[in-house]
Scaffold this motif. Structure first.
Motif, PDB file in Angstrom:
ATOM      1  N   GLU A  14      -0.005   3.516  -3.083  1.00 22.88           N
ATOM      2  CA  GLU A  14      -0.885   4.620  -2.699  1.00 22.88           C
ATOM      3  C   GLU A  14      -0.127   5.889  -2.351  1.00 22.88           C
ATOM      4  O   GLU A  14      -0.652   6.988  -2.501  1.00 22.88           O
ATOM      5  N   ARG A  15       1.139   5.747  -1.875  1.00 28.07           N
ATOM      6  CA  ARG A  15       1.891   6.925  -1.458  1.00 28.07           C
ATOM      7  C   ARG A  15       3.248   7.030  -2.129  1.00 28.07           C
ATOM      8  O   ARG A  15       4.014   7.949  -1.837  1.00 28.07           O
ATOM      9  N   ASP A  16       3.543   6.107  -3.035  1.00 29.12           N
ATOM     10  CA  ASP A  16       4.812   6.085  -3.760  1.00 29.12           C
ATOM     11  C   ASP A  16       6.013   6.055  -2.807  1.00 29.12           C
ATOM     12  O   ASP A  16       7.049   6.668  -3.057  1.00 29.12           O
ATOM     13  N   VAL A  17       5.845   5.337  -1.689  1.00 30.80           N
ATOM     14  CA  VAL A  17       6.936   5.148  -0.732  1.00 30.80           C
ATOM     15  C   VAL A  17       7.508   3.752  -0.953  1.00 30.80           C
ATOM     16  O   VAL A  17       6.813   2.748  -0.776  1.00 30.80           O
ATOM     17  N   LYS A  37       0.824  -1.209   0.000  1.00 34.84           N
ATOM     18  CA  LYS A  37       0.000   0.000   0.000  1.00 34.84           C
ATOM     19  C   LYS A  37       0.857   1.258   0.000  1.00 34.84           C
ATOM     20  O   LYS A  37       0.539   2.247  -0.678  1.00 34.84           O
ATOM     21  N   LEU A  38       1.958   1.235   0.779  1.00 35.49           N
ATOM     22  CA  LEU A  38       2.864   2.384   0.784  1.00 35.49           C
ATOM     23  C   LEU A  38       3.381   2.669  -0.624  1.00 35.49           C
ATOM     24  O   LEU A  38       3.465   3.829  -1.045  1.00 35.49           O
TER      25      LEU A  38
END
Length: 324
Positions: free
Chosen positions: A67-70, A63-64
Protein backbone atom coordinates in the motif's frame (compact mmCIF):
# COMPACT_ATOMS: atom_id res chain seq x y z
CA UNK A 1 18.68 4.83 5.22
CA UNK A 2 17.58 1.20 5.54
CA UNK A 3 14.30 -0.01 7.05
CA UNK A 4 14.50 -2.48 9.92
CA UNK A 5 12.01 -4.59 11.84
CA UNK A 6 12.87 -6.31 15.11
CA UNK A 7 11.49 -9.53 16.57
CA UNK A 8 12.02 -9.98 20.30
CA UNK A 9 11.87 -6.35 21.42
CA UNK A 10 11.52 -6.91 25.18
CA UNK A 11 14.57 -9.11 25.70
CA UNK A 12 17.87 -8.25 27.35
CA UNK A 13 19.81 -7.92 24.10
CA UNK A 14 17.22 -6.01 22.04
CA UNK A 15 18.33 -2.49 23.15
CA UNK A 16 21.81 -3.16 21.76
CA UNK A 17 20.25 -3.86 18.38
CA UNK A 18 18.06 -0.76 18.59
CA UNK A 19 21.14 1.28 19.47
CA UNK A 20 23.05 -0.22 16.54
CA UNK A 21 20.22 0.56 14.12
CA UNK A 22 20.11 4.14 15.42
CA UNK A 23 23.87 4.69 15.39
CA UNK A 24 24.19 3.42 11.82
CA UNK A 25 21.59 6.03 10.78
CA UNK A 26 18.85 3.60 9.90
CA UNK A 27 15.18 3.30 10.88
CA UNK A 28 13.22 0.79 12.94
CA UNK A 29 9.72 0.78 11.46
CA UNK A 30 8.11 -2.08 13.44
CA UNK A 31 8.83 -4.40 16.35
CA UNK A 32 7.25 -7.57 17.72
CA UNK A 33 7.18 -9.25 21.12
CA UNK A 34 4.47 -11.16 22.94
CA UNK A 35 5.54 -9.32 26.11
CA UNK A 36 4.60 -5.62 26.03
CA UNK A 37 7.16 -4.14 28.44
CA UNK A 38 9.05 -2.41 25.65
CA UNK A 39 9.24 1.23 26.72
CA UNK A 40 12.94 1.15 25.82
CA UNK A 41 11.85 1.66 22.20
CA UNK A 42 11.10 5.29 23.11
CA UNK A 43 14.81 5.88 23.68
CA UNK A 44 15.56 5.00 20.08
CA UNK A 45 12.53 4.85 17.78
CA UNK A 46 9.34 6.20 19.40
CA UNK A 47 7.62 6.26 15.99
CA UNK A 48 8.11 2.52 15.44
CA UNK A 49 4.93 0.45 15.35
CA UNK A 50 4.74 -2.33 17.93
CA UNK A 51 2.83 -5.61 17.93
CA UNK A 52 2.29 -8.40 20.43
CA UNK A 53 0.77 -10.80 17.88
CA UNK A 54 2.78 -12.23 15.02
CA UNK A 55 -0.19 -12.26 12.66
CA UNK A 56 -0.79 -8.51 13.00
CA UNK A 57 2.92 -7.78 12.71
CA UNK A 58 3.13 -9.86 9.54
CA UNK A 59 0.03 -8.22 8.06
CA UNK A 60 1.41 -4.77 8.86
CA UNK A 61 4.66 -5.49 7.00
CA UNK A 62 2.73 -6.72 4.00
CA UNK A 63 0.46 -3.67 3.97
CA UNK A 64 3.47 -1.34 4.17
CA UNK A 65 4.92 -3.00 1.12
CA UNK A 66 1.83 -3.15 -1.08
CA UNK A 67 0.00 0.00 0.00
CA UNK A 68 2.90 2.39 0.65
CA UNK A 69 5.82 0.73 -1.15
CA UNK A 70 7.77 0.60 2.12
CA UNK A 71 10.04 -2.41 2.13
CA UNK A 72 11.90 -4.07 5.00
CA UNK A 73 15.62 -4.32 4.27
CA UNK A 74 16.69 -6.11 7.46
CA UNK A 75 14.94 -8.04 10.23
CA UNK A 76 16.79 -8.14 13.55
CA UNK A 77 16.09 -11.29 15.58
CA UNK A 78 16.50 -11.22 19.38
CA UNK A 79 14.13 -14.02 20.33
CA UNK A 80 14.79 -17.16 22.42
CA UNK A 81 17.37 -19.46 20.84
CA UNK A 82 14.97 -22.19 19.74
CA UNK A 83 12.89 -19.69 17.71
CA UNK A 84 15.77 -18.25 15.68
CA UNK A 85 15.41 -20.75 12.87
CA UNK A 86 11.71 -20.00 12.31
CA UNK A 87 12.14 -16.23 12.55
CA UNK A 88 15.07 -16.24 10.13
CA UNK A 89 12.94 -18.12 7.61
CA UNK A 90 10.09 -15.64 8.08
CA UNK A 91 12.45 -12.70 7.52
CA UNK A 92 13.92 -14.09 4.30
CA UNK A 93 10.52 -14.99 2.90
CA UNK A 94 9.41 -11.41 3.57
CA UNK A 95 12.26 -10.37 1.25
CA UNK A 96 14.58 -8.98 3.93
CA UNK A 97 17.99 -10.03 5.19
CA UNK A 98 18.09 -11.45 8.72
CA UNK A 99 20.45 -10.26 11.46
CA UNK A 100 20.30 -12.86 14.20
CA UNK A 101 21.67 -13.01 17.71
CA UNK A 102 23.87 -15.92 18.71
CA UNK A 103 23.47 -18.83 18.66
CA UNK A 104 22.23 -18.68 15.11
CA UNK A 105 20.53 -22.08 15.58
CA UNK A 106 20.84 -24.96 18.03
CA UNK A 107 21.90 -27.77 15.70
CA UNK A 108 24.38 -28.00 12.79
CA UNK A 109 21.80 -29.46 10.41
CA UNK A 110 19.63 -26.38 10.85
CA UNK A 111 22.38 -24.36 9.16
CA UNK A 112 22.31 -26.63 6.13
CA UNK A 113 18.56 -26.15 5.77
CA UNK A 114 18.84 -22.37 6.17
CA UNK A 115 21.39 -22.30 3.36
CA UNK A 116 18.64 -23.63 1.06
CA UNK A 117 16.30 -20.82 2.15
CA UNK A 118 19.02 -18.26 1.42
CA UNK A 119 19.46 -19.67 -2.06
CA UNK A 120 15.72 -19.90 -2.63
CA UNK A 121 14.99 -16.30 -1.58
CA UNK A 122 18.19 -14.58 -2.67
CA UNK A 123 18.44 -12.94 0.76
CA UNK A 124 21.26 -13.16 3.32
CA UNK A 125 21.50 -14.39 6.92
CA UNK A 126 23.91 -12.51 9.18
CA UNK A 127 25.01 -13.61 12.66
CA UNK A 128 26.17 -11.33 15.47
CA UNK A 129 29.61 -12.69 16.35
CA UNK A 130 30.68 -9.64 18.30
CA UNK A 131 33.98 -10.92 19.69
CA UNK A 132 35.32 -11.03 16.13
CA UNK A 133 35.12 -7.22 16.02
CA UNK A 134 36.61 -6.68 19.50
CA UNK A 135 39.99 -4.88 19.10
CA UNK A 136 41.77 -7.13 21.61
CA UNK A 137 40.55 -10.30 19.89
CA UNK A 138 41.50 -8.97 16.45
CA UNK A 139 44.99 -8.17 17.81
CA UNK A 140 45.24 -11.69 19.27
CA UNK A 141 44.31 -13.29 15.96
CA UNK A 142 46.97 -11.22 14.17
CA UNK A 143 49.54 -12.17 16.82
CA UNK A 144 48.81 -15.89 16.41
CA UNK A 145 48.87 -15.67 12.61
CA UNK A 146 52.20 -13.81 12.67
CA UNK A 147 53.76 -16.04 15.35
CA UNK A 148 55.53 -19.40 15.02
CA UNK A 149 53.48 -21.59 12.70
CA UNK A 150 54.11 -24.78 14.66
CA UNK A 151 53.34 -23.37 18.12
CA UNK A 152 50.32 -24.74 20.01
CA UNK A 153 49.22 -22.38 22.79
CA UNK A 154 47.94 -23.30 26.25
CA UNK A 155 44.74 -21.39 26.97
CA UNK A 156 42.39 -21.17 29.96
CA UNK A 157 38.92 -19.71 29.43
CA UNK A 158 36.77 -18.82 32.44
CA UNK A 159 33.38 -17.16 32.12
CA UNK A 160 31.16 -16.77 35.17
CA UNK A 161 27.96 -14.76 34.88
CA UNK A 162 25.62 -15.07 37.85
CA UNK A 163 21.96 -15.79 37.30
CA UNK A 164 19.19 -15.96 39.89
CA UNK A 165 16.44 -18.54 40.34
CA UNK A 166 14.40 -16.87 37.57
CA UNK A 167 16.82 -18.39 35.05
CA UNK A 168 15.52 -21.90 35.66
CA UNK A 169 11.90 -20.86 35.24
CA UNK A 170 12.58 -19.02 31.98
CA UNK A 171 13.22 -20.60 28.57
CA UNK A 172 16.95 -20.29 29.30
CA UNK A 173 16.69 -23.04 31.90
CA UNK A 174 15.23 -25.51 29.37
CA UNK A 175 17.94 -27.28 27.37
CA UNK A 176 15.55 -27.91 24.46
CA UNK A 177 14.97 -24.16 24.14
CA UNK A 178 18.32 -22.61 25.07
CA UNK A 179 20.74 -25.41 24.26
CA UNK A 180 22.00 -25.41 27.85
CA UNK A 181 24.77 -23.52 29.62
CA UNK A 182 27.49 -23.96 26.99
CA UNK A 183 25.23 -22.80 24.17
CA UNK A 184 23.45 -20.01 25.98
CA UNK A 185 26.41 -18.21 27.56
CA UNK A 186 29.42 -19.73 25.82
CA UNK A 187 28.77 -19.96 22.09
CA UNK A 188 30.45 -16.63 21.25
CA UNK A 189 33.59 -17.72 23.13
CA UNK A 190 33.78 -20.99 21.22
CA UNK A 191 33.34 -19.02 18.01
CA UNK A 192 36.18 -16.71 19.00
CA UNK A 193 38.46 -19.63 19.86
CA UNK A 194 37.86 -21.41 16.56
CA UNK A 195 38.26 -18.12 14.66
CA UNK A 196 41.64 -17.48 16.28
CA UNK A 197 43.06 -21.00 16.71
CA UNK A 198 41.63 -23.00 13.80
CA UNK A 199 39.87 -26.33 13.39
CA UNK A 200 38.75 -28.47 16.33
CA UNK A 201 40.79 -31.64 16.84
CA UNK A 202 39.35 -32.87 20.14
CA UNK A 203 36.36 -32.02 22.35
CA UNK A 204 36.09 -33.43 25.88
CA UNK A 205 33.53 -32.55 28.56
CA UNK A 206 34.55 -33.01 32.20
CA UNK A 207 31.54 -31.54 34.03
CA UNK A 208 28.08 -30.61 32.76
CA UNK A 209 25.26 -29.76 35.17
CA UNK A 210 22.37 -27.29 35.39
CA UNK A 211 24.65 -24.42 36.51
CA UNK A 212 28.09 -25.12 35.03
CA UNK A 213 30.06 -26.85 32.31
CA UNK A 214 33.77 -27.56 32.00
CA UNK A 215 35.88 -29.27 29.40
CA UNK A 216 38.88 -29.39 27.13
CA UNK A 217 39.02 -28.29 23.51
CA UNK A 218 42.00 -28.91 21.28
CA UNK A 219 42.35 -26.71 18.21
CA UNK A 220 45.03 -26.66 15.53
CA UNK A 221 46.88 -23.93 17.43
CA UNK A 222 45.65 -24.20 21.02
CA UNK A 223 44.88 -26.50 23.94
CA UNK A 224 41.96 -24.92 25.80
CA UNK A 225 40.69 -25.71 29.30
CA UNK A 226 37.33 -24.00 29.74
CA UNK A 227 34.84 -23.42 32.52
CA UNK A 228 31.44 -21.69 32.34
CA UNK A 229 28.95 -21.13 35.15
CA UNK A 230 25.88 -19.12 36.13
CA UNK A 231 26.38 -19.84 39.85
CA UNK A 232 27.46 -16.86 41.97
CA UNK A 233 29.20 -19.16 44.45
CA UNK A 234 31.96 -20.11 42.00
CA UNK A 235 33.04 -16.50 41.45
CA UNK A 236 36.42 -15.74 43.11
CA UNK A 237 36.15 -14.01 46.49
CA UNK A 238 38.18 -11.01 45.35
CA UNK A 239 35.66 -10.40 42.58
CA UNK A 240 32.70 -10.76 44.95
CA UNK A 241 34.37 -8.26 47.32
CA UNK A 242 34.12 -5.64 44.56
CA UNK A 243 30.36 -6.23 44.32
CA UNK A 244 30.68 -7.84 40.90
CA UNK A 245 28.55 -10.77 39.71
CA UNK A 246 30.41 -11.48 36.47
CA UNK A 247 33.96 -12.67 35.87
CA UNK A 248 35.63 -13.38 32.55
CA UNK A 249 39.22 -14.39 31.98
CA UNK A 250 41.29 -15.71 29.11
CA UNK A 251 44.91 -16.60 29.76
CA UNK A 252 47.29 -17.56 26.97
CA UNK A 253 50.55 -19.18 28.06
CA UNK A 254 49.75 -17.90 31.56
CA UNK A 255 49.36 -14.30 30.40
CA UNK A 256 45.98 -12.59 30.87
CA UNK A 257 44.31 -11.30 27.71
CA UNK A 258 42.81 -7.93 28.57
CA UNK A 259 39.46 -7.66 26.83
CA UNK A 260 37.14 -6.42 29.59
CA UNK A 261 36.65 -3.03 27.94
CA UNK A 262 35.16 -2.24 24.57
CA UNK A 263 32.04 -4.42 24.80
CA UNK A 264 29.47 -1.61 24.63
CA UNK A 265 29.89 -0.81 20.94
CA UNK A 266 30.40 -4.27 19.48
CA UNK A 267 26.85 -4.60 18.15
CA UNK A 268 27.15 -1.25 16.37
CA UNK A 269 30.47 -2.35 14.84
CA UNK A 270 28.85 -5.60 13.76
CA UNK A 271 25.99 -3.71 12.10
CA UNK A 272 28.43 -1.40 10.33
CA UNK A 273 30.16 -4.39 8.77
CA UNK A 274 26.88 -6.08 7.85
CA UNK A 275 25.63 -2.95 6.13
CA UNK A 276 28.85 -2.88 4.10
CA UNK A 277 28.35 -6.53 3.15
CA UNK A 278 31.28 -7.65 5.31
CA UNK A 279 29.39 -9.31 8.16
CA UNK A 280 29.50 -12.94 9.21
CA UNK A 281 27.11 -15.36 7.55
CA UNK A 282 25.82 -18.83 8.30
CA UNK A 283 29.02 -20.66 7.31
CA UNK A 284 30.98 -18.50 9.76
CA UNK A 285 28.62 -19.57 12.55
CA UNK A 286 28.86 -23.27 11.81
CA UNK A 287 31.99 -24.24 13.79
CA UNK A 288 30.69 -22.85 17.08
CA UNK A 289 27.30 -24.49 16.57
CA UNK A 290 29.03 -27.83 16.00
CA UNK A 291 31.13 -27.36 19.16
CA UNK A 292 28.18 -26.58 21.45
CA UNK A 293 26.07 -29.34 19.90
CA UNK A 294 28.81 -31.85 20.69
CA UNK A 295 29.27 -30.50 24.23
CA UNK A 296 25.53 -30.88 24.80
CA UNK A 297 25.61 -34.55 23.80
CA UNK A 298 28.99 -35.74 25.07
CA UNK A 299 29.10 -37.83 28.24
CA UNK A 300 30.98 -35.93 31.01
CA UNK A 301 34.19 -37.76 31.94
CA UNK A 302 34.60 -36.32 35.42
CA UNK A 303 37.86 -34.93 36.77
CA UNK A 304 40.19 -36.85 34.51
CA UNK A 305 43.01 -35.60 32.32
CA UNK A 306 43.73 -31.92 31.77
CA UNK A 307 40.73 -30.15 33.28
CA UNK A 308 40.10 -26.53 34.28
CA UNK A 309 40.96 -25.86 37.96
CA UNK A 310 37.45 -24.47 38.60
CA UNK A 311 35.98 -27.84 37.64
CA UNK A 312 36.85 -29.00 41.17
CA UNK A 313 34.53 -26.45 42.77
CA UNK A 314 31.72 -27.91 44.82
CA UNK A 315 28.67 -28.85 42.78
CA UNK A 316 25.39 -27.16 43.69
CA UNK A 317 21.87 -28.53 43.84
CA UNK A 318 19.30 -27.30 41.37
CA UNK A 319 17.48 -24.43 43.17
CA UNK A 320 14.13 -26.14 42.65
CA UNK A 321 15.31 -29.53 43.88
CA UNK A 322 13.58 -30.58 47.07
CA UNK A 323 15.84 -30.76 50.09
CA UNK A 324 15.96 -34.07 51.95
Amino acid sequence: MKNFTLIGASGYIAPRHMKAIKETNNKLIAALDNFDSVGVIDSFFPEADFFVEFERFDRHIEKLRYERDVRVDYTSICTPNYLHDAHIRMALRRDSDAICEKPLVLNPWNIEKLAHVEKETGRKIWNILQLRVHPSIIALKEKIENGPKDKVYDVDLTYLTSRGHWYYTSWKGEVSKSGGIATNIGVHFYDMLSWVFGEVKNNIVHVHTHDRAAGYLEFERARVRWFLSINFDVIPDEVKAKGQRTYRSITIEGEELEFSDGFTDLHTKSYEEILKGNGYGIKDAQKAIEIVHDIRHLEPQGLKGDYHPFAKKKLAKHPFEQSE
